[in-house]
Design an enzyme around this catalytic site. Sequence first.
Site, PDB file in Angstrom:
ATOM      1  N   ASN A 110       0.858  -1.183   0.000  1.00  0.00           N
ATOM      2  CA  ASN A 110       0.000   0.000   0.000  1.00  0.00           C
ATOM      3  C   ASN A 110       0.897   1.237   0.000  1.00  0.00           C
ATOM      4  O   ASN A 110       1.466   1.613   1.024  1.00  0.00           O
ATOM      5  CB  ASN A 110      -0.913   0.002   1.222  1.00  0.00           C
ATOM      6  CG  ASN A 110      -2.003  -1.043   1.125  1.00  0.00           C
ATOM      7  OD1 ASN A 110      -2.983  -0.874   0.415  1.00  0.00           O
ATOM      8  ND2 ASN A 110      -1.810  -2.153   1.838  1.00  0.00           N
ATOM      9  N   GLU A 111       1.047   1.837  -1.163  1.00  0.00           N
ATOM     10  CA  GLU A 111       1.956   2.965  -1.338  1.00  0.00           C
ATOM     11  C   GLU A 111       1.321   4.252  -0.789  1.00  0.00           C
ATOM     12  O   GLU A 111       0.120   4.315  -0.535  1.00  0.00           O
ATOM     13  CB  GLU A 111       2.274   3.147  -2.832  1.00  0.00           C
ATOM     14  CG  GLU A 111       2.891   1.914  -3.485  1.00  0.00           C
ATOM     15  CD  GLU A 111       4.319   1.674  -3.040  1.00  0.00           C
ATOM     16  OE1 GLU A 111       4.911   2.597  -2.424  1.00  0.00           O
ATOM     17  OE2 GLU A 111       4.848   0.576  -3.291  1.00  0.00           O
ATOM     18  N   PRO A 112       2.125   5.309  -0.598  1.00  0.00           N
ATOM     19  CA  PRO A 112       1.569   6.601  -0.196  1.00  0.00           C
ATOM     20  C   PRO A 112       0.408   7.004  -1.097  1.00  0.00           C
ATOM     21  O   PRO A 112       0.481   6.882  -2.324  1.00  0.00           O
ATOM     22  CB  PRO A 112       2.760   7.551  -0.354  1.00  0.00           C
ATOM     23  CG  PRO A 112       3.950   6.688  -0.084  1.00  0.00           C
ATOM     24  CD  PRO A 112       3.601   5.351  -0.677  1.00  0.00           C
TER      25      PRO A 112
ATOM     26  N   SER B 271      -2.603   5.600  -0.434  1.00  0.00           N
ATOM     27  CA  SER B 271      -3.605   4.568  -0.145  1.00  0.00           C
ATOM     28  C   SER B 271      -4.528   5.061   0.965  1.00  0.00           C
ATOM     29  O   SER B 271      -4.066   5.577   1.980  1.00  0.00           O
ATOM     30  CB  SER B 271      -2.913   3.270   0.288  1.00  0.00           C
ATOM     31  OG  SER B 271      -2.095   2.769  -0.742  1.00  0.00           O
TER      32      SER B 271
END
Length: 526
Positions: A47-49, A51
């Site tokens: 879950n990347e920045p 999300s």
Amino acid sequence: NIHTPDGSISQDEVIEHCHAYEQLIAAEGGIDIALLGIGRMGNIATNEPGSTLSSTSRIILIDQTSRDEMTNSFGTQEQVPPCSITMGIHTLLSAHKLFITAWGEEKSDIVEKIVEGPITDAVPASFIQTHNDAKFFIDLSAASKLTRIVHPWLVTNCEWNDKTIRAAVVWLCQLKQKPILKLTNKDYNENGLSELLARYGSAYNCNIKIFNDLQHTITGWPGGKPNADDTNRPERALPAVKRVIVFSPHPDDDVISMGGTLRRLVQQNHDVHVAYETSGNIAVGDEEVTRFMHFVNGYNQLFCNNEDQVIKKMYADIKAFLAQKKPSDMDTPEVRTIKGLIRRGEARTACTYNGVPLDHVHFLDLPFYESGKIEKLPMGEKDVEIVRALLQKVKPHQIYVAGDLADPHGTHRKCTDAVLAAIDLEKEAGAEWLNDCRIWMYRGAWAEWEIENIEMCVPMSPEELRGKRNCILKHSSQMESAPFLGNDERLFWQRAEDRNHATAELYHSLGLACYEAMEAFVRYIP
């Protein structure tokens, strides 16, 4: 009982597949325990920045920082997929228990943001703060930026000792933007440090104590000053000429981390040895090999009438290998040997510039490093025995080792472990030389010692700093083309200078002498 998203399905099927995965989780009664690591950008799972709190299982684009982190697992960045199927933030937070792990200094900044910073989708793992049963399992290095570690007096009853008192006074100086000797009783009382006033009787007494402690860490004589009172000096005066070993994990860490101190030790007539623990061949680009092979081939043509068949064949073989080499391919033993020779030559040149005799330059080539891959072998007995043999030969009065364990590939830690293990074995064997030996730990290009831990600080003049820079520049293969410069875009000499400038500026801001730059050390006691 193992249910993993299928990363091989077509992109058209992903949405339906993720929906079915969520249904499977629900059908199994939900997640009891989620065990997660965190990435440098605060990502959990992938879950990347950006999300959101409501996100569920889905496909997501992997950003560059995460791709860099995954390089160790995949062996090369070219094999890291551009996308990943991941559980969402909502899916993970629905688990009854969360266990989060993080190791090493490189995770300390993001751990501080996740645990103490604002909850934001820019740091997806910060949503963990909303969970009712989440526990972090982290080492001291990863925890090093947390308030309870850096400023414990702000969150709990503090166990005051020399280090915590020094840290508190320095923090108060920075908060009030005052040098140490200008702090007042009011400053201490208004910022939760009244315990120190009770301990010392007044701000004046506490200020003088900390000022003197810091003053005594500064020395222009890292090997000790002969014929001088060494009561308040970091190093003892005798013996006046000391045998010194500087252990350098890679063939440039010595000059990056303590180049000014090393040069000072030589100039003050100490018997200095430099031991390069690994070949450093992984960090040499292929273009460097091509350049040197062109030279060797040209030498063969000009001076040997092109008759050296070994050189001709090796040149042809290496040229062919590099032409078809894929990013995931491991270098041949010949290519790794040439890369190691390149770094040896640079290290010898730097040592000569510093005045270290070439018979005092040791290339240990510890076996753990020679995996041919970024991922190294475990450090073992052979590594320790190689180090121990050098210690027994030199019988040093001073040892310098890497204390900068934030090295992204773990080489520094393994090298330092090998030295300390060898010292422990010598201690168990009752080696007499250890009774008159001190061990100093330096840090490299990634971080500096916290001021409360510094026990020796060696100042440098502008000319000496320029000399250190020139020495670092002798390692030409590690300039712009080095594969492992990391996320920091500054070159190694720039990182080192900025770090040394910052240490000097910190001392100056506290009311101590104003130097151009300083290198800091912490003593290790076996």
